[in-house]
Motif scaffolding. Structure first.
Motif, PDB file in Angstrom:
ATOM      1  N   LEU A   1      26.538 -30.893 -28.399  1.00 57.09           N
ATOM      2  CA  LEU A   1      27.472 -31.793 -29.226  1.00 57.09           C
ATOM      3  C   LEU A   1      28.819 -32.031 -28.429  1.00 57.09           C
ATOM      4  CD1 LEU A   1      26.745 -30.722 -32.642  1.00 57.09           C
ATOM      5  CD2 LEU A   1      25.991 -33.075 -31.694  1.00 57.09           C
ATOM      6  N   ASP A   2      29.457 -30.926 -27.653  1.00 57.96           N
ATOM      7  CA  ASP A   2      30.674 -31.484 -26.920  1.00 57.96           C
ATOM      8  C   ASP A   2      30.262 -32.280 -25.931  1.00 57.96           C
ATOM      9  OD1 ASP A   2      31.860 -29.581 -28.590  1.00 57.96           O
ATOM     10  OD2 ASP A   2      31.658 -27.782 -26.971  1.00 57.96           O
ATOM     11  N   GLU A   3      29.150 -32.282 -25.078  1.00 56.45           N
ATOM     12  CA  GLU A   3      28.851 -32.987 -23.875  1.00 56.45           C
ATOM     13  C   GLU A   3      28.571 -34.620 -24.592  1.00 56.45           C
ATOM     14  OE1 GLU A   3      25.373 -32.016 -21.735  1.00 56.45           O
ATOM     15  OE2 GLU A   3      25.616 -33.855 -20.469  1.00 56.45           O
ATOM     16  N   LEU A   4      28.000 -34.534 -25.854  1.00 55.81           N
ATOM     17  CA  LEU A   4      27.793 -36.150 -26.353  1.00 55.81           C
ATOM     18  C   LEU A   4      29.057 -36.471 -26.662  1.00 55.81           C
ATOM     19  CD1 LEU A   4      26.080 -38.192 -27.761  1.00 55.81           C
ATOM     20  CD2 LEU A   4      25.792 -36.644 -29.691  1.00 55.81           C
ATOM     21  N   PHE A   5      29.954 -35.982 -27.288  1.00 55.90           N
ATOM     22  CA  PHE A   5      31.134 -36.482 -27.918  1.00 55.90           C
ATOM     23  C   PHE A   5      32.112 -36.615 -26.789  1.00 55.90           C
ATOM     24  CE2 PHE A   5      30.109 -34.128 -31.983  1.00 55.90           C
ATOM     25  CZ  PHE A   5      29.545 -35.193 -32.334  1.00 55.90           C
ATOM     26  N   ASP A   6      31.897 -35.990 -25.624  1.00 53.82           N
ATOM     27  CA  ASP A   6      32.950 -36.242 -24.349  1.00 53.82           C
ATOM     28  C   ASP A   6      32.369 -37.636 -23.591  1.00 53.82           C
ATOM     29  OD1 ASP A   6      34.250 -34.062 -24.713  1.00 53.82           O
ATOM     30  OD2 ASP A   6      33.228 -32.778 -23.373  1.00 53.82           O
ATOM     31  N   THR A   7      31.098 -38.015 -23.932  1.00 54.83           N
ATOM     32  CA  THR A   7      30.467 -38.962 -23.046  1.00 54.83           C
ATOM     33  C   THR A   7      30.631 -40.142 -24.055  1.00 54.83           C
ATOM     34  OG1 THR A   7      28.961 -37.533 -22.131  1.00 54.83           O
ATOM     35  CG2 THR A   7      28.646 -39.877 -21.871  1.00 54.83           C
ATOM     36  N   LEU A   8      30.485 -40.109 -25.327  1.00 59.00           N
ATOM     37  CA  LEU A   8      30.131 -41.163 -26.296  1.00 59.00           C
ATOM     38  C   LEU A   8      31.359 -40.863 -27.479  1.00 59.00           C
ATOM     39  CD1 LEU A   8      28.838 -43.919 -26.795  1.00 59.00           C
ATOM     40  CD2 LEU A   8      26.968 -42.549 -27.732  1.00 59.00           C
ATOM     41  N   ALA A   9      32.383 -41.600 -27.568  1.00 58.37           N
ATOM     42  CA  ALA A   9      33.356 -41.435 -28.716  1.00 58.37           C
ATOM     43  C   ALA A   9      32.416 -41.534 -30.307  1.00 58.37           C
ATOM     44  CB  ALA A   9      34.103 -42.228 -28.829  1.00 58.37           C
ATOM     45  N   PRO A  10      32.730 -40.200 -30.936  1.00 58.52           N
ATOM     46  CA  PRO A  10      31.611 -40.112 -32.270  1.00 58.52           C
ATOM     47  C   PRO A  10      31.889 -41.279 -33.161  1.00 58.52           C
ATOM     48  CG  PRO A  10      33.356 -38.374 -32.079  1.00 58.52           C
ATOM     49  CD  PRO A  10      33.423 -39.029 -30.737  1.00 58.52           C
ATOM     50  N   GLU A  11      32.806 -42.173 -33.113  1.00 53.41           N
ATOM     51  CA  GLU A  11      32.931 -43.274 -33.830  1.00 53.41           C
ATOM     52  C   GLU A  11      31.888 -44.486 -33.400  1.00 53.41           C
ATOM     53  OE1 GLU A  11      35.467 -42.057 -32.022  1.00 53.41           O
ATOM     54  OE2 GLU A  11      36.479 -40.718 -33.609  1.00 53.41           O
ATOM     55  N   ARG A  12      31.359 -44.178 -32.168  1.00 57.89           N
ATOM     56  CA  ARG A  12      30.499 -45.331 -31.838  1.00 57.89           C
ATOM     57  C   ARG A  12      28.890 -44.903 -32.137  1.00 57.89           C
ATOM     58  NH1 ARG A  12      31.664 -46.666 -25.659  1.00 57.89           N
ATOM     59  NH2 ARG A  12      30.249 -48.508 -26.264  1.00 57.89           N
ATOM     60  N   ILE A  13      29.020 -43.732 -33.001  1.00 58.34           N
ATOM     61  CA  ILE A  13      27.627 -43.264 -33.249  1.00 58.34           C
ATOM     62  C   ILE A  13      27.313 -43.641 -34.557  1.00 58.34           C
ATOM     63  CG2 ILE A  13      26.114 -41.065 -33.482  1.00 58.34           C
ATOM     64  CD1 ILE A  13      27.970 -39.668 -31.031  1.00 58.34           C
ATOM     65  N   SER A  14      25.993 -44.304 -34.915  1.00 57.34           N
ATOM     66  CA  SER A  14      25.753 -44.613 -36.300  1.00 57.34           C
ATOM     67  C   SER A  14      25.297 -43.356 -37.044  1.00 57.34           C
ATOM     68  CB  SER A  14      24.653 -45.387 -36.075  1.00 57.34           C
ATOM     69  OG  SER A  14      25.089 -46.622 -35.573  1.00 57.34           O
ATOM     70  N   PHE A  15      24.576 -42.545 -36.673  1.00 56.84           N
ATOM     71  CA  PHE A  15      24.189 -41.120 -37.463  1.00 56.84           C
ATOM     72  C   PHE A  15      23.713 -40.097 -36.557  1.00 56.84           C
ATOM     73  CE2 PHE A  15      20.340 -43.953 -37.040  1.00 56.84           C
ATOM     74  CZ  PHE A  15      19.339 -42.955 -36.726  1.00 56.84           C
ATOM     75  N   ILE A  16      23.293 -38.937 -36.868  1.00 53.42           N
ATOM     76  CA  ILE A  16      22.812 -37.938 -36.325  1.00 53.42           C
ATOM     77  C   ILE A  16      22.032 -37.165 -37.412  1.00 53.42           C
ATOM     78  CG2 ILE A  16      23.086 -35.659 -35.292  1.00 53.42           C
ATOM     79  CD1 ILE A  16      25.938 -36.512 -34.069  1.00 53.42           C
ATOM     80  N   SER A  17      20.426 -37.079 -37.162  1.00 56.71           N
ATOM     81  CA  SER A  17      19.696 -36.305 -38.094  1.00 56.71           C
ATOM     82  C   SER A  17      19.744 -35.208 -37.432  1.00 56.71           C
ATOM     83  CB  SER A  17      18.482 -37.211 -38.385  1.00 56.71           C
ATOM     84  OG  SER A  17      17.582 -37.096 -37.279  1.00 56.71           O
ATOM     85  N   MET A  18      19.040 -34.118 -38.354  1.00 56.11           N
ATOM     86  CA  MET A  18      18.947 -32.873 -37.985  1.00 56.11           C
ATOM     87  C   MET A  18      17.490 -32.246 -38.750  1.00 56.11           C
ATOM     88  SD  MET A  18      22.326 -30.987 -38.629  1.00 56.11           S
ATOM     89  CE  MET A  18      22.736 -31.295 -40.180  1.00 56.11           C
ATOM     90  N   GLY A  19      16.900 -31.793 -38.052  1.00 60.38           N
ATOM     91  CA  GLY A  19      15.407 -31.141 -38.589  1.00 60.38           C
ATOM     92  C   GLY A  19      15.049 -29.764 -37.997  1.00 60.38           C
TER      93      GLY A  19
END
Ligand code: SF4
Length: 364
Positions: free
Chosen positions: A254-272
């Motif tokens: 998640l750190d890598e994801l948010f460093d690459t793509l600001a979380p405000e630009r993400i529509s959703f994250i699902s978990m399973g």
């Protein structure tokens, strides 16, 4: 990425279809093309050998779909908190080979990669559905029984889909993938009506279990590129697998994801969490006997699936949820195929109804 094929078969009825034309023109000369009366026979006739399921991933069949394209998500159940996703089946099977993949059981009797030449008929089904529910919003995914983009370089289906959804204000297309096959997406304007989602796993899960997929870093970078091109993006942390360093690794992912793509630009994250009916668990362990991710401690749940022991599963969910909230308190994240009580225990709120969450995701 570019997936190799051993052979392509085309149903006689589909010989002159636009899809067959694109596939034949895009194939390397080394791949033989055969014509058959009924594509279903290809699967049945070749369903033998040591690993017919694995071999089927290298045979493409261009054929007519004889059943409806649109259906409720096969994972939907009144037992679970559900996201209300509708599924459009434009292809069946996948050239990648994840050790935990449910297709090993779901299409076990149909080991070939089917692509449906009459996919434009799906648009009529969507029209009928939308006209019966004016004012409602729907999220419609193509990535349940196949990866949405794995063969898009050859089939070019994404272009027709994105153009269709770009004209529908109440329908959102979700293309779900583990690839970096995104080149065709840059040729079309999605007008905010297509979301591309990536299933993400830590490097350790990718290395041991997700054969022929793009590495996590490549998936994240691909997401950034399509977001920059005007697509909505979402992520699926699914299946979340419990192994000794799992919590550390999911947070790092998640750190890598948010460093690459600001979380405000993400529509959703699902978990399973990893869940396997006994038959699938048996097939997976037989096909991938050395995968440590399949050898964790699990228990048979009341729903008939083996799952990670509940306290451990909830602890990992909570760690991930806390990291998401720390990055962006408003970022929508939800659990897939879990009971409402599990969702409430992890997220602190009772999950919305499938229709309400489906509406929210359809509007995202
Ligand atoms: S990418 Fe998805 S559909 Fe393809 S093998 Fe992996 S889990 Fe299955």
């Amino acid at each position: 990425m570019n997936f190799e094929l051993d052979a392509v078969f085309i149903e006689e009825d589909c010989r002159t279809s636009a899809l067959a034309d694109r596939v034949v023109k895009g194939l390397p000369d080394s791949v033989p093309v055969g014509y058959v009366a009924d594509g279903r026979e290809v699967s049945r006739a070749q369903a033998s050998g040591a690993d017919p399921f694995g071999a089927g991933k290298r045979r493409m069949v261009v054929m007519r779909r004889r059943r409806p394209f649109l259906m409720a998500c096969p994972a939907a159940s009144s037992e679970f908190a559900c996201c209300g996703l509708l599924v459009l089946t434009l292809a069946s099977n996948c050239p990648m080979d994840c050790s935990y993949c449910f297709l090993q059981e779901y299409v076990a009797d149909n080991p070939a990669f089917q692509v449906y030449a009459n996919y434009a008929e799906a648009f009529d089904e969507l029209e009928r559905m939308a006209s019966k529910a004016p004012g409602r919003h729907f999220r419609v995914g193509t990535g349940e029984l196949a990866d949405s983009l794995a063969f898009d370089r050859l089939t070019g289906i994404s272009r027709d889909l994105i153009e269709y959804f770009a004209r529908r204000e109440n329908l959102l297309l979700e293309l779900k993938t583990k690839t970096d096959e995104i080149d065709n997406l840059f040729a079309v304007d999605p007008r905010g009506r297509t979301l591309v989602s990536w299933t993400l796993s830590p490097q350790a899960v990718f290395s041991s279990s997700e054969h022929r997929t793009a590495p996590p870093t490549v998936r994240i970078r691909s997401a950034r590129r399509v977001a920059d091109a005007g697509y909505k993006v979402g992520f699926h942390l699914d299946p979340i697998i419990a192994y000794p360093e799992a919590e550390r690794d999911y947070v790092a992912l998640l750190d890598e994801l948010f460093d690459t793509l600001a979380p405000e630009r993400i529509s959703f994250i699902s978990m399973g969490g990893l869940r396997m009916p006994p038959t699938l668990r048996g097939v997976a362990r037989r096909r991938f006997p050395n995968d440590p991710m399949l050898a964790g401690e699990d228990v048979l749940s009341p729903d008939g699936r083996y799952r990670t022991f509940t306290p451990l599963r909830l602890r990992i969910y909570r760690t991930i949820s806390e990291r998401i909230r720390a990055a962006a308190p408003a970022l929508l994240h939800y659990l897939c195929m879990e009971r409402p009580s599990v969702s409430a225990a992890v997220l602190g709120v009772t999950p919305p109804s499938p229709a309400a969450l489906g509406e929210r995701l359809g509007r995202c």
